[in-house]
Design an enzyme around this catalytic site. Structure first.
Site, PDB file in Angstrom:
ATOM      1  CE  LYS A  31       3.842 -20.168  -7.625  1.00  0.00           C
ATOM      2  NZ  LYS A  31       3.067 -21.372  -8.098  1.00  0.00           N
ATOM      3  CE1 TYR A  52      15.501 -20.824  25.055  1.00  0.00           C
ATOM      4  CE2 TYR A  52      16.461 -20.433  22.632  1.00  0.00           C
ATOM      5  CZ  TYR A  52      16.124 -19.811  23.976  1.00  0.00           C
ATOM      6  OH  TYR A  52      15.636 -18.927  24.719  1.00  0.00           O
TER       7      TYR A  52
HETATM    8  C1  LIG Z   1       3.840 -21.339  -9.288  1.00  0.00           C
HETATM    9  C2  LIG Z   1       3.493 -21.937 -10.631  1.00  0.00           C
HETATM   10  C3  LIG Z   1       4.381 -21.826 -11.689  1.00  0.00           C
HETATM   11  C4  LIG Z   1       5.823 -22.277 -12.340  1.00  0.00           C
HETATM   12  O1  LIG Z   1       6.328 -23.673 -11.156  1.00  0.00           O
HETATM   13  P1  LIG Z   1       7.657 -23.654 -10.768  1.00  0.00           P
HETATM   14  O2  LIG Z   1       8.012 -25.067 -10.831  1.00  0.00           O
HETATM   15  O3  LIG Z   1       8.549 -22.974  -9.603  1.00  0.00           O
HETATM   16  O4  LIG Z   1       8.241 -23.516 -12.110  1.00  0.00           O
HETATM   17  C5  LIG Z   1       3.597 -22.860 -12.722  1.00  0.00           C
HETATM   18  N1  LIG Z   1       2.451 -23.031 -13.071  1.00  0.00           N
HETATM   19  C6  LIG Z   1       1.416 -22.664 -11.769  1.00  0.00           C
HETATM   20  C7  LIG Z   1       0.035 -23.003 -12.356  1.00  0.00           C
HETATM   21  C8  LIG Z   1       1.960 -22.379 -10.570  1.00  0.00           C
HETATM   22  O5  LIG Z   1       1.084 -22.348  -9.756  1.00  0.00           O
END
Ligand SMILES: *Cc1c(COP(=O)(O)O)cnc(C)c1O
Length: 359
Positions: free
Chosen positions: A35, A256
């Protein structure tokens, strides 16, 4: 000259980290989580590296799933939050996707949909995170509705952990909540573990784990030290170059708001990277970069497109010298820590204008 900033994606590090995941969770199948454009690494960069090794890919959006299918991937793809509106069901069936069901509104829409073939369903259990999912007490009832009304192939039970760090008691609480309330839960296929649970709670592995952050080489806790001994390799190196050098005397200020005041003579390097590239602006005053193999401090405020660093003790650094902002040497978790966040957020925030280069 092209502006010299790159996110280098290390193919071997991805392979290395996947092997480590596989060795630790050797009894389970693996959903590799892609994702958020593979946590900022580029879905098209990451998926070919492990498409033959992983058992499936987990994504958030239909667009991501379609990219995988259009690039020839024909093994399982899981939509982690299922669909966001019922119009997506047509494409979910068209592309043979596995969906998560977390809410009654989704269930109702799926029941009404005239499916042409049986689908695989993940039922999201709210075991304590209190974000998505059906209450543990309702799960058997939901399963019965699904079995009676939907053309299903296979049901998997899924939950997500709020805290699966090494000494967490909350993960035990969440698993016990499932054990206590869902009679015979283990007769179903189960997918509970994220990266942290994969690393530190082997009793949570069950049939399918879902790993993201460890594949990309950062710590699920946000603290590199927690995974330092596991041979996990950072995948992304954010690199830039020195584009200007300033010699300034004692009693001047840098950048800045005159935030940094020189109490002695300084040699300063200006590098092509700023918050518009995704580097965090709110770092503390002990944040490092690497130049010529030497760790050196960032001085003053981060600008939109530039950062000032101290070259006083690196006389060999020149215009064009390479600078590592994070990667193998400067851990993304350490930069994250000094800006009050976690590696996940920094990876996802690397902006579009930074080219990803596969190495
Ligand atoms: C993003 C996600 C994961 C992966 O999590 P990590 O901590 O990056 O391993 C697993 N399950 C769900 C439902 C997620 O949204």
């Amino acid at each position: 000259m092209i502006r010299p900033i790159y996110a280098i994606i290390n193919t071997n590090a991805v392979k290395n980290n996947f092997k480590i995941i596989k060795n630790i969770a050797y009894k389970s199948k693996i959903w590799t989580v892609l994702k958020a454009d593979a946590y900022g690494h580029g879905i098209k960069n990451i998926f070919p590296i492990i498409k033959n090794d992983t058992d499936g890919f987990a994504v958030l959006t239909l667009d991501e799933a379609i990219i995988l299918r259009e690039n020839g991937y024909n093994k399982p793809i899981l939509l982690l939050e299922g669909f966001f509106n019922k119009e997506e069901l047509y494409l979910i069936y068209k592309y043979f996707l596995t969906i998560t069901l977390h809410s009654k509104w989704q269930l109702n829409n799926l029941i009404k949909y005239k499916a042409k073939y049986p689908i695989n369903i993940y039922i999201k259990i709210n075991s304590g995170m209190n974000r998505l999912g059906f209450s543990v007490k309702n799960i058997m009832q939901i399963i019965n509705i699904i079995k009676n009304k939907i053309n299903i192939c296979k049901i998997t039970l899924m939950t997500h952990f709020s805290d699966a760090s090494k000494n967490s008691n909350f993960i035990k609480k969440q698993i016990n909540n499932i054990k206590k309330n869902i009679h015979n839960y283990y007769k179903f296929s189960c997918s509970f573990a994220n990266s942290a649970a994969m690393l530190w709670h082997s009793s949570s592995h069950y049939n399918w784990i879902r790993t993201g952050i460890i594949l990309y080489g950062a710590s699920p806790t946000g603290i590199w030290q927690d995974i330092a001994k596991k041979n996990i390799k950072p995948v992304m190196t954010l690199k830039s170059k020195i584009i200007s050098i300033q010699k300034i005397s004692q009693g001047e200020t840098i950048g800045y708001n005159c935030k940094y005041y020189t109490d002695k003579k300084h040699r300063i390097g200006i590098i092509a990277c700023g918050y518009a590239d995704g580097y965090p602006k709110n770092i503390n005053n002990k944040t490092y970069v690497l130049v010529k193999g030497i760790k050196t401090l960032i001085l003053g405020n981060i600008s939109m497109d530039m950062i000032a660093i101290d070259l006083t003790n690196i006389p060999t650094a020149r215009i064009g010298s390479s600078v590592e902002l994070w990667g193998e040497n400067i851990k993304i978790d350490d930069v994250a820590k000094s800006s009050g966040t976690i590696g996940y957020e920094l990876m996802c925030s690397v902006s579009k204008r930074v080219p990803r280069i596969l190495k």
